[in-house]
Design a protein around this motif. Structure first.
Motif, PDB file in Angstrom:
ATOM      1  N   THR A  56       0.816  -1.221   0.000  1.00 59.71           N
ATOM      2  CA  THR A  56       0.000   0.000   0.000  1.00 59.71           C
ATOM      3  C   THR A  56       0.846   1.266   0.000  1.00 59.71           C
ATOM      4  OG1 THR A  56      -0.136  -0.112   2.419  1.00 59.71           O
ATOM      5  CG2 THR A  56      -1.919  -1.145   1.170  1.00 59.71           C
ATOM      6  N   ASP A  57       1.993   1.258   0.688  1.00 62.44           N
ATOM      7  CA  ASP A  57       2.798   2.486   0.783  1.00 62.44           C
ATOM      8  C   ASP A  57       3.268   2.951  -0.587  1.00 62.44           C
ATOM      9  OD1 ASP A  57       2.492   2.588   3.496  1.00 62.44           O
ATOM     10  OD2 ASP A  57       4.432   1.695   3.970  1.00 62.44           O
ATOM     11  N   SER A  58       3.787   2.017  -1.380  1.00 58.54           N
ATOM     12  CA  SER A  58       4.317   2.409  -2.684  1.00 58.54           C
ATOM     13  C   SER A  58       3.199   2.830  -3.629  1.00 58.54           C
ATOM     14  CB  SER A  58       5.140   1.271  -3.288  1.00 58.54           C
ATOM     15  OG  SER A  58       4.401   0.066  -3.325  1.00 58.54           O
ATOM     16  N   ILE A  59       2.070   2.154  -3.592  1.00 56.07           N
ATOM     17  CA  ILE A  59       0.962   2.523  -4.464  1.00 56.07           C
ATOM     18  C   ILE A  59       0.423   3.901  -4.072  1.00 56.07           C
ATOM     19  CG2 ILE A  59      -1.382   1.946  -5.193  1.00 56.07           C
ATOM     20  CD1 ILE A  59      -0.670  -1.001  -4.765  1.00 56.07           C
ATOM     21  N   ARG A  60       0.257   4.117  -2.781  1.00 51.48           N
ATOM     22  CA  ARG A  60      -0.272   5.410  -2.304  1.00 51.48           C
ATOM     23  C   ARG A  60       0.688   6.548  -2.675  1.00 51.48           C
ATOM     24  NH1 ARG A  60      -1.012   3.922   2.458  1.00 51.48           N
ATOM     25  NH2 ARG A  60      -3.212   3.353   2.247  1.00 51.48           N
ATOM     26  N   ALA A  61       1.993   6.298  -2.570  1.00 48.61           N
ATOM     27  CA  ALA A  61       2.974   7.338  -2.890  1.00 48.61           C
ATOM     28  C   ALA A  61       2.912   7.712  -4.365  1.00 48.61           C
ATOM     29  CB  ALA A  61       4.377   6.853  -2.523  1.00 48.61           C
ATOM     30  N   LEU A  62       2.735   6.732  -5.232  1.00 55.43           N
ATOM     31  CA  LEU A  62       2.661   7.027  -6.652  1.00 55.43           C
ATOM     32  C   LEU A  62       1.363   7.737  -7.017  1.00 55.43           C
ATOM     33  CD1 LEU A  62       4.190   3.849  -8.324  1.00 55.43           C
ATOM     34  CD2 LEU A  62       5.286   6.020  -7.773  1.00 55.43           C
ATOM     35  N   LEU A  63       0.261   7.332  -6.411  1.00 52.23           N
ATOM     36  CA  LEU A  63      -1.009   7.994  -6.682  1.00 52.23           C
ATOM     37  C   LEU A  63      -0.979   9.466  -6.261  1.00 52.23           C
ATOM     38  CD1 LEU A  63      -3.578   5.234  -5.604  1.00 52.23           C
ATOM     39  CD2 LEU A  63      -2.968   5.930  -7.939  1.00 52.23           C
ATOM     40  N   PHE A  87      -6.997  -0.813  -3.225  1.00 50.94           N
ATOM     41  CA  PHE A  87      -7.141   0.179  -4.292  1.00 50.94           C
ATOM     42  C   PHE A  87      -7.943  -0.452  -5.435  1.00 50.94           C
ATOM     43  CE2 PHE A  87      -3.252   0.987  -1.972  1.00 50.94           C
ATOM     44  CZ  PHE A  87      -3.335   2.350  -1.684  1.00 50.94           C
ATOM     45  N   PRO A  88      -9.222  -0.710  -5.205  1.00 56.11           N
ATOM     46  CA  PRO A  88     -10.030  -1.453  -6.193  1.00 56.11           C
ATOM     47  C   PRO A  88     -10.197  -0.726  -7.521  1.00 56.11           C
ATOM     48  CG  PRO A  88     -11.420  -0.555  -4.455  1.00 56.11           C
ATOM     49  CD  PRO A  88     -10.004  -0.356  -4.006  1.00 56.11           C
ATOM     50  N   ARG A  89     -10.005   0.593  -7.534  1.00 60.41           N
ATOM     51  CA  ARG A  89     -10.177   1.334  -8.772  1.00 60.41           C
ATOM     52  C   ARG A  89      -8.895   1.409  -9.599  1.00 60.41           C
ATOM     53  NH1 ARG A  89     -14.014   6.541  -7.113  1.00 60.41           N
ATOM     54  NH2 ARG A  89     -15.754   5.290  -6.260  1.00 60.41           N
ATOM     55  N   VAL A  90      -7.811   0.868  -9.067  1.00 56.60           N
ATOM     56  CA  VAL A  90      -6.533   0.872  -9.786  1.00 56.60           C
ATOM     57  C   VAL A  90      -6.344  -0.510 -10.401  1.00 56.60           C
ATOM     58  CG1 VAL A  90      -4.049   1.193  -9.642  1.00 56.60           C
ATOM     59  CG2 VAL A  90      -5.576   2.555  -8.179  1.00 56.60           C
ATOM     60  N   ARG A  96      -1.433   7.966 -15.618  1.00 58.54           N
ATOM     61  CA  ARG A  96      -1.695   6.533 -15.535  1.00 58.54           C
ATOM     62  C   ARG A  96      -0.775   5.899 -14.502  1.00 58.54           C
ATOM     63  NH1 ARG A  96      -1.155   1.930 -20.347  1.00 58.54           N
ATOM     64  NH2 ARG A  96      -2.093   0.230 -19.143  1.00 58.54           N
ATOM     65  N   THR A  97      -1.332   5.045 -13.672  1.00 60.15           N
ATOM     66  CA  THR A  97      -0.555   4.311 -12.681  1.00 60.15           C
ATOM     67  C   THR A  97      -0.443   2.857 -13.119  1.00 60.15           C
ATOM     68  OG1 THR A  97      -1.347   5.742 -10.897  1.00 60.15           O
ATOM     69  CG2 THR A  97      -0.390   3.626 -10.269  1.00 60.15           C
ATOM     70  N   VAL A  98       0.783   2.349 -13.114  1.00 56.77           N
ATOM     71  CA  VAL A  98       1.034   0.958 -13.486  1.00 56.77           C
ATOM     72  C   VAL A  98       1.542   0.236 -12.249  1.00 56.77           C
ATOM     73  CG1 VAL A  98       2.325  -0.605 -14.994  1.00 56.77           C
ATOM     74  CG2 VAL A  98       1.585   1.637 -15.843  1.00 56.77           C
ATOM     75  N   THR A  99       0.722  -0.644 -11.722  1.00 54.77           N
ATOM     76  CA  THR A  99       1.080  -1.372 -10.508  1.00 54.77           C
ATOM     77  C   THR A  99       0.317  -2.679 -10.472  1.00 54.77           C
ATOM     78  OG1 THR A  99       1.243  -1.197  -8.082  1.00 54.77           O
ATOM     79  CG2 THR A  99      -0.736  -0.293  -9.109  1.00 54.77           C
ATOM     80  N   HIS A 100       0.722  -3.546  -9.570  1.00 52.30           N
ATOM     81  CA  HIS A 100      -0.023  -4.793  -9.404  1.00 52.30           C
ATOM     82  C   HIS A 100      -1.343  -4.522  -8.666  1.00 52.30           C
ATOM     83  CE1 HIS A 100       3.991  -6.604 -10.204  1.00 52.30           C
ATOM     84  NE2 HIS A 100       3.258  -7.548 -10.756  1.00 52.30           N
ATOM     85  N   LEU A 101      -2.264  -5.409  -8.874  1.00 52.99           N
ATOM     86  CA  LEU A 101      -3.585  -5.294  -8.256  1.00 52.99           C
ATOM     87  C   LEU A 101      -3.474  -5.373  -6.735  1.00 52.99           C
ATOM     88  CD1 LEU A 101      -6.553  -5.146  -9.294  1.00 52.99           C
ATOM     89  CD2 LEU A 101      -6.632  -7.624  -9.010  1.00 52.99           C
ATOM     90  N   HIS A 102      -4.250  -4.510  -6.058  1.00 54.96           N
ATOM     91  CA  HIS A 102      -4.278  -4.533  -4.596  1.00 54.96           C
ATOM     92  C   HIS A 102      -5.706  -4.274  -4.130  1.00 54.96           C
ATOM     93  CE1 HIS A 102      -3.422  -3.737  -0.385  1.00 54.96           C
ATOM     94  NE2 HIS A 102      -2.175  -4.150  -0.580  1.00 54.96           N
TER      95      HIS A 102
END
Length: 266
Positions: free
Chosen positions: A37-44, A59-62, A50-56
């Motif tokens: 979550t930390d890395s995804i939140r930091a990028l958002l 973050f259901p909308r990513v 556009r955000t390119v990340t693995h599903l989490h």
């Protein structure tokens, strides 16, 4: 960054959640750190197009592909890029050595450091370093300034002179040159070992607690030998992984001798 030739600017952060973005929103924010979550939140927070990340699930909308921990690191991240329509080849691991590199491969480079869970016992590094002296190549003990006491201890136990200890004396670029020009690199699962893989420098890499099938040199890269006892462990442990300590100095020295012998024959 300079050697990889794939980064325009570095925004250094101490932790995944420590990014402080002070530039316009990027076109892409690609998470090559993990699926946390930390890395995804930091990028958002950079407000990318556009955000390119693995599903989490947090973050259901990513959108993104599933994170598959059993895949080799290079394969996993290249698949993420390919999912986003960005061509990526996991076999392209090579980095061009710095221009200062001579390619003469005269010394044997030993890195005894690393995080506690990945650190093979110092006395075993010393035993192998002592055995490698018989090859007549200078043996160099490298590392950071924090590694210097460890490096000096290994050198002393191996009967190496004080000037064999380069820990704390090299810049990152000088370390890269030293690894690129080595006849052999001996290391655990560390950045120094990954540099040897990228430069094609023959190496013996001692793995634990993580398996080389995930973090090691791909098997088709024959210049590298990955030793693994087959026992995974906790990479955050404060003590060496049990599987790591199952690998003997004799086993490592034999692998190193084979590596150096094959070079002599060529």
């Amino acid at each position: 960054m300079e050697l990889a030739d794939c980064v325009d600017e570095l925004h250094a952060t101490p932790l995944a959640g420590g990014l402080r973005w002070n530039a316009p929103p990027p076109a892409f924010a690609i998470n090559l750190h993990d699926a946390g979550t930390d890395s995804i939140r930091a990028l958002l927070a950079t407000d990318p197009e556009r955000t390119v990340t693995h599903l989490h699930r947090d973050f259901p909308r990513v959108p993104g592909p599933l994170f598959e921990p059993e895949l080799h690191e290079t394969v996993r991240w290249c698949r993420l890029l390919e999912w986003a329509g960005i061509p990526a080849d996991p076999a392209r691991l090579d980095i061009t050595p710095p221009p200062e590199s001579t390619g003469e491969r005269r010394s044997i480079v030993v890195y005894p450091g690393g995080t506690p869970a990945r650190r093979w016992p110092a006395e075993r590094f010393a035993a192998v370093a002592a055995g490698l002296r018989e090859w007549g190549c200078p043996v160099r003990i490298v590392g950071s300034a924090a590694d210097r006491p460890l490096a000096r201890s290994v050198a002393a136990q191996a009967g190496l002179p004080e000037n064999s200890v380069l820990a704390g004396e090299l810049t990152l670029r000088q370390l890269a040159v030293t690894v690129a020009d080595a006849a052999l690199v001996l290391s655990g699962d560390t950045g120094v070992g990954h540099l040897a893989t990228a430069f094609g420098t023959p190496s013996v890499l001692i793995f634990g607690p993580d398996a080389p099938a995930v973090w090691g040199p791909p098997p088709e890269r024959a210049a590298h030998v990955a030793l693994w006892a087959g026992h995974a462990g906790d990479p955050r442990s404060d003590t060496p992984a049990p599987g790591l300590t199952m690998i003997s100095a004799a086993e490592v020295l034999a692998a190193a001798d084979r590596q150096l012998t094959s070079q002599v024959r060529v």
